[in-house]
Design a protein around this motif. Structure first.
Motif, mmCIF file in Angstrom:
data_model
loop_
_atom_site.group_PDB
_atom_site.id
_atom_site.type_symbol
_atom_site.label_atom_id
_atom_site.label_comp_id
_atom_site.label_asym_id
_atom_site.label_seq_id
_atom_site.Cartn_x
_atom_site.Cartn_y
_atom_site.Cartn_z
ATOM 1 N N GLU A 1 32.815 31.359 -65.625
ATOM 2 C CA GLU A 1 31.909 30.413 -65.155
ATOM 3 C C GLU A 1 31.095 31.103 -63.723
ATOM 4 O O GLU A 1 32.412 30.452 -62.714
ATOM 5 C CB GLU A 1 31.275 29.298 -65.817
ATOM 6 N N LEU A 2 30.092 31.234 -63.715
ATOM 7 C CA LEU A 2 29.658 31.833 -61.868
ATOM 8 C C LEU A 2 28.593 30.358 -61.934
ATOM 9 O O LEU A 2 27.856 30.945 -62.879
ATOM 10 C CB LEU A 2 29.584 32.996 -61.593
ATOM 11 N N ALA A 3 28.226 30.130 -60.548
ATOM 12 C CA ALA A 3 27.132 29.391 -60.285
ATOM 13 C C ALA A 3 26.653 30.510 -58.641
ATOM 14 O O ALA A 3 26.782 30.766 -58.308
ATOM 15 C CB ALA A 3 27.654 28.665 -59.665
ATOM 16 N N GLY A 4 25.000 30.450 -59.673
ATOM 17 C CA GLY A 4 24.372 31.279 -58.856
ATOM 18 C C GLY A 4 23.167 31.086 -58.610
ATOM 19 O O GLY A 4 22.408 29.563 -59.139
ATOM 20 N N THR A 5 21.770 31.395 -57.791
ATOM 21 C CA THR A 5 20.702 31.610 -58.262
ATOM 22 C C THR A 5 20.011 32.321 -58.460
ATOM 23 O O THR A 5 20.396 33.603 -58.405
ATOM 24 C CB THR A 5 19.918 30.956 -56.213
ATOM 25 N N CYS A 6 18.749 32.488 -59.166
ATOM 26 C CA CYS A 6 17.181 32.943 -59.325
ATOM 27 C C CYS A 6 17.100 33.545 -58.628
ATOM 28 O O CYS A 6 16.268 32.908 -58.008
ATOM 29 C CB CYS A 6 16.750 32.516 -61.047
ATOM 30 N N VAL A 7 16.801 34.934 -58.310
ATOM 31 C CA VAL A 7 15.965 35.642 -56.678
ATOM 32 C C VAL A 7 15.129 36.589 -57.385
ATOM 33 O O VAL A 7 13.954 36.637 -56.192
ATOM 34 C CB VAL A 7 16.986 36.843 -55.697
ATOM 35 N N HIS A 8 14.884 36.879 -58.386
ATOM 36 C CA HIS A 8 13.988 37.019 -58.983
ATOM 37 C C HIS A 8 13.976 37.112 -60.563
ATOM 38 O O HIS A 8 14.460 37.101 -61.322
ATOM 39 C CB HIS A 8 13.026 38.540 -58.559
ATOM 40 N N SER A 9 12.534 37.053 -61.182
ATOM 41 C CA SER A 9 12.976 37.577 -62.439
ATOM 42 C C SER A 9 10.902 38.047 -63.310
ATOM 43 O O SER A 9 10.471 37.733 -62.572
ATOM 44 C CB SER A 9 12.961 35.865 -63.360
ATOM 45 N N GLU A 10 11.723 38.430 -64.100
ATOM 46 C CA GLU A 10 10.012 39.719 -64.180
ATOM 47 C C GLU A 10 10.130 40.144 -65.429
ATOM 48 O O GLU A 10 11.497 40.131 -66.048
ATOM 49 C CB GLU A 10 10.401 40.710 -63.340
ATOM 50 N N THR A 11 8.775 40.541 -66.381
ATOM 51 C CA THR A 11 9.589 40.842 -67.812
ATOM 52 C C THR A 11 9.145 42.565 -67.531
ATOM 53 O O THR A 11 7.791 42.880 -66.996
ATOM 54 C CB THR A 11 8.255 40.368 -68.353
ATOM 55 N N ASN A 12 9.708 43.185 -67.930
ATOM 56 C CA ASN A 12 9.239 45.339 -68.286
ATOM 57 C C ASN A 12 8.261 45.611 -68.688
ATOM 58 O O ASN A 12 8.428 44.608 -69.823
ATOM 59 C CB ASN A 12 10.986 45.903 -67.991
ATOM 60 N N PRO A 13 7.866 46.418 -69.181
ATOM 61 C CA PRO A 13 7.496 47.049 -69.774
ATOM 62 C C PRO A 13 7.135 47.213 -71.353
ATOM 63 O O PRO A 13 6.758 47.395 -72.711
ATOM 64 C CB PRO A 13 6.688 48.252 -69.191
ATOM 65 N N ASP A 14 8.497 47.344 -71.443
ATOM 66 C CA ASP A 14 9.797 46.854 -72.790
ATOM 67 C C ASP A 14 10.080 45.715 -73.184
ATOM 68 O O ASP A 14 10.579 45.492 -73.926
ATOM 69 C CB ASP A 14 10.843 48.156 -72.886
ATOM 70 N N ASP A 15 9.417 44.691 -72.550
ATOM 71 C CA ASP A 15 9.645 43.178 -72.645
ATOM 72 C C ASP A 15 11.025 42.425 -72.939
ATOM 73 O O ASP A 15 11.203 41.512 -72.738
ATOM 74 C CB ASP A 15 8.660 43.205 -74.572
ATOM 75 N N ARG A 16 11.602 43.609 -71.686
ATOM 76 C CA ARG A 16 13.060 42.850 -71.722
ATOM 77 C C ARG A 16 12.984 42.821 -70.339
ATOM 78 O O ARG A 16 11.921 43.274 -69.278
ATOM 79 C CB ARG A 16 13.674 43.918 -71.092
ATOM 80 N N VAL A 17 12.991 41.190 -70.523
ATOM 81 C CA VAL A 17 13.649 40.264 -69.163
ATOM 82 C C VAL A 17 14.574 40.518 -68.356
ATOM 83 O O VAL A 17 15.739 39.968 -69.098
ATOM 84 C CB VAL A 17 13.106 38.283 -69.602
ATOM 85 N N VAL A 18 14.313 40.796 -67.497
ATOM 86 C CA VAL A 18 15.183 40.534 -66.461
ATOM 87 C C VAL A 18 15.587 39.931 -65.101
ATOM 88 O O VAL A 18 14.301 39.133 -64.514
ATOM 89 C CB VAL A 18 14.839 42.289 -65.393
#
Length: 115
Positions: free
Chosen positions: A75-92
Motif C-alpha cells: 500500500e502506498l500513500a498519495g495525493t489526488c492531483v486530478h479526477s475526471e469522468t471520461n466520455p466512456d464513463d470511466r473515472v480516471v
C-alpha cells in the motif's frame, strides 16, 4: 514508454500483470477496485472500474489516497492531483506519491518489476 515528464511513465501494457489491478482507498474508508493506466516513480493514473464510482464521489484535488496493490500486499500513500469522468464513463484519477517512504517503495517496485 513516455518521457513527457521528469520521470519515465510506463503504460499498462508495459507493466507486469501484478501491477494492473489496484484499489483506491479514500480517507473515509471507501475502497474502489481500479486498473492502472500508467505508472512512474512519482505517481500514476488509475481508472476506476465502471459502476464503482459516481461522479459525485470523485476525490477532490489534494485529497490523500491510499493505493493498494492486492496481489503484492503493498500500500502506498498519495495525493489526488486530478479526477475526471471520461466520455466512456470511466473515472480516471491522477495520484502523486509525495510521501518519502511510499516513493521509495514505488521506486523499488518499479525496479524489481520491470526488465
Amino acid at each position: 514508454m513516455s518521457d513527457k515528464r521528469s520521470s519515465t511513465r510506463y503504460q499498462r501494457s508495459e507493466l507486469p500483470s501484478e501491477l494492473h489491478n489496484v484499489s483506491i482507498k479514500c480517507p473515509d474508508g471507501r475502497l474502489y477496485p481500479s486498473r492502472m493506466v500508467d505508472l512512474s516513480a512519482v505517481g500514476m493514473r488509475i481508472a476506476v472500474q465502471p459502476g464503482h464510482c459516481l461522479e459525485s464521489e470523485l476525490p477532490p484535488k489534494g485529497e490523500p489516497l491510499g493505493i493498494e496493490f492486492p496481489l503484492l500486499g503493498i500500500e502506498l500513500a498519495g495525493t489526488c492531483v486530478h479526477s475526471e469522468t471520461n466520455p466512456d464513463d470511466r473515472v480516471v484519477i491522477g495520484v502523486f506519491v509525495s510521501n518519502h517512504f511510499s516513493r521509495k517503495k514505488l521506486e523499488e517496485l518499479l525496479k524489481t518489476s520491470l526488465p
